[in-house]
Design a protein around this motif. Sequence first.
Motif, PDB file in Angstrom:
ATOM      1  N   PRO A   1      24.015  14.753 -26.616  1.00  0.00           N
ATOM      2  CA  PRO A   1      24.631  15.387 -25.448  1.00  0.00           C
ATOM      3  C   PRO A   1      23.573  15.835 -24.443  1.00  0.00           C
ATOM      4  CG  PRO A   1      25.495  16.308 -27.498  1.00  0.00           C
ATOM      5  CD  PRO A   1      24.288  15.502 -27.856  1.00  0.00           C
ATOM      6  N   LEU A   2      23.914  15.733 -23.184  1.00  0.00           N
ATOM      7  CA  LEU A   2      23.023  16.177 -22.115  1.00  0.00           C
ATOM      8  C   LEU A   2      23.083  17.694 -21.990  1.00  0.00           C
ATOM      9  CD1 LEU A   2      21.216  15.474 -19.659  1.00  0.00           C
ATOM     10  CD2 LEU A   2      23.321  15.368 -18.301  1.00  0.00           C
ATOM     11  N   GLN A   3      21.918  18.311 -21.977  1.00  0.00           N
ATOM     12  CA  GLN A   3      21.828  19.756 -21.800  1.00  0.00           C
ATOM     13  C   GLN A   3      21.394  20.054 -20.374  1.00  0.00           C
ATOM     14  OE1 GLN A   3      22.824  21.854 -24.352  1.00  0.00           O
ATOM     15  NE2 GLN A   3      23.389  19.866 -25.247  1.00  0.00           N
ATOM     16  N   MET A   4      22.197  20.849 -19.672  1.00  0.00           N
ATOM     17  CA  MET A   4      21.914  21.174 -18.279  1.00  0.00           C
ATOM     18  C   MET A   4      21.883  22.685 -18.081  1.00  0.00           C
ATOM     19  SD  MET A   4      24.328  18.379 -16.314  1.00  0.00           S
ATOM     20  CE  MET A   4      23.754  18.914 -14.688  1.00  0.00           C
ATOM     21  N   ALA A   5      20.981  23.114 -17.197  1.00  0.00           N
ATOM     22  CA  ALA A   5      20.865  24.540 -16.896  1.00  0.00           C
ATOM     23  C   ALA A   5      21.669  24.930 -15.664  1.00  0.00           C
ATOM     24  CB  ALA A   5      19.400  24.916 -16.689  1.00  0.00           C
ATOM     25  N   GLY A   6      21.961  23.957 -14.783  1.00  0.00           N
ATOM     26  CA  GLY A   6      22.650  24.261 -13.529  1.00  0.00           C
ATOM     27  C   GLY A   6      23.743  23.275 -13.220  1.00  0.00           C
ATOM     28  N   ASP A   7      24.161  23.259 -11.952  1.00  0.00           N
ATOM     29  CA  ASP A   7      25.292  22.420 -11.534  1.00  0.00           C
ATOM     30  C   ASP A   7      24.912  21.401 -10.457  1.00  0.00           C
ATOM     31  OD1 ASP A   7      24.869  24.037  -9.359  1.00  0.00           O
ATOM     32  OD2 ASP A   7      26.866  24.949  -9.364  1.00  0.00           O
TER      33      ASP A   7
ATOM     34  N   GLY B   1      20.059  14.438 -15.772  1.00  0.00           N
ATOM     35  CA  GLY B   1      19.177  15.332 -16.504  1.00  0.00           C
ATOM     36  C   GLY B   1      17.883  15.604 -15.766  1.00  0.00           C
ATOM     37  N   ALA B   2      17.312  14.572 -15.145  1.00  0.00           N
ATOM     38  CA  ALA B   2      16.053  14.744 -14.424  1.00  0.00           C
ATOM     39  C   ALA B   2      16.230  15.652 -13.208  1.00  0.00           C
ATOM     40  CB  ALA B   2      15.498  13.383 -14.011  1.00  0.00           C
ATOM     41  N   ALA B   3      17.338  15.488 -12.493  1.00  0.00           N
ATOM     42  CA  ALA B   3      17.586  16.340 -11.327  1.00  0.00           C
ATOM     43  C   ALA B   3      17.763  17.795 -11.736  1.00  0.00           C
ATOM     44  CB  ALA B   3      18.819  15.849 -10.582  1.00  0.00           C
ATOM     45  N   ASP B   4      18.350  18.025 -12.897  1.00  0.00           N
ATOM     46  CA  ASP B   4      18.518  19.381 -13.410  1.00  0.00           C
ATOM     47  C   ASP B   4      17.179  19.985 -13.820  1.00  0.00           C
ATOM     48  OD1 ASP B   4      20.295  21.589 -14.580  1.00  0.00           O
ATOM     49  OD2 ASP B   4      19.176  20.935 -16.363  1.00  0.00           O
ATOM     50  N   ARG B   5      16.313  19.179 -14.444  1.00  0.00           N
ATOM     51  CA  ARG B   5      15.029  19.686 -14.948  1.00  0.00           C
ATOM     52  C   ARG B   5      13.993  19.877 -13.857  1.00  0.00           C
ATOM     53  NH1 ARG B   5      17.975  18.433 -18.682  1.00  0.00           N
ATOM     54  NH2 ARG B   5      17.403  17.957 -20.850  1.00  0.00           N
ATOM     55  N   ALA B   6      14.058  19.062 -12.811  1.00  0.00           N
ATOM     56  CA  ALA B   6      13.018  19.084 -11.775  1.00  0.00           C
ATOM     57  C   ALA B   6      13.638  19.266 -10.397  1.00  0.00           C
ATOM     58  CB  ALA B   6      12.207  17.786 -11.830  1.00  0.00           C
TER      59      ALA B   6
END
Length: 224
Positions: free
Chosen positions: A154-160, A85-90
């Motif tokens: 659930p984890l919410q992600m914007a990318g891959d 999650g942190a890698a997706d957000r930042a």
Amino acid sequence: MANFVLIPGMCHGGWCFEEVTEGLRAHGHTVHPLTLTGLSERSHLGPGAVNLETHVRDVTGVLEAENIRDAVLVGHSYGGMVITGAADRAPGHVASLVYVDAMVPGHGDSCWNLVTDQERRWYMDVVDSGDAVRPLPFFDARATPHPLASLLQPLQMAGDLAHIRRKVYVYAAGWDGPSPFTSVYERLREEPGWTAHALAGGHNLMRDAPQDLLKTLLDAVEPD
């Protein structure tokens, strides 16, 4: 030199990485062993209002406040949910991800749906308030109950995570019984873009095989 951010698994604090932290610092690296909100010395901050998003923000907050770039996020067990999650957000702050016998979630995954029935039975062993999971009997005496909502959300992600330069999986091959992470390891060691290692130790590799884990982390920041 690399910037390591170390995320513990359920019920533990940043103290569980003590030997690994000392080793990384001895090699000149910057290391931030984190204790997540609602746990250990931060247990007074929860667990009722603490969920997975809280823990992701714990990490992104440190990345931003310390102005950390090209971070190596290391997540043990449940910590795999958090570093993903942190890698997706930042994305501008994170270069590498190291999963230490950990969950590797995708968008919409929760701990609850990734683990086996045995782990779910543990998750249902909650404290009297009903909002935290009791530590297992063999955990370190410093372990504290873990916020239940963080395991269900659930984890919410914007990318891959395509922006991540290096992804490493470290599998503990010495479980006392079947490991719930065997299928993850077997999948990722064949997947392009991943490096997978198997270490001879139990799930808590920081305790069982700290020097082997340290070497693996040092190898993860060697130039390609």
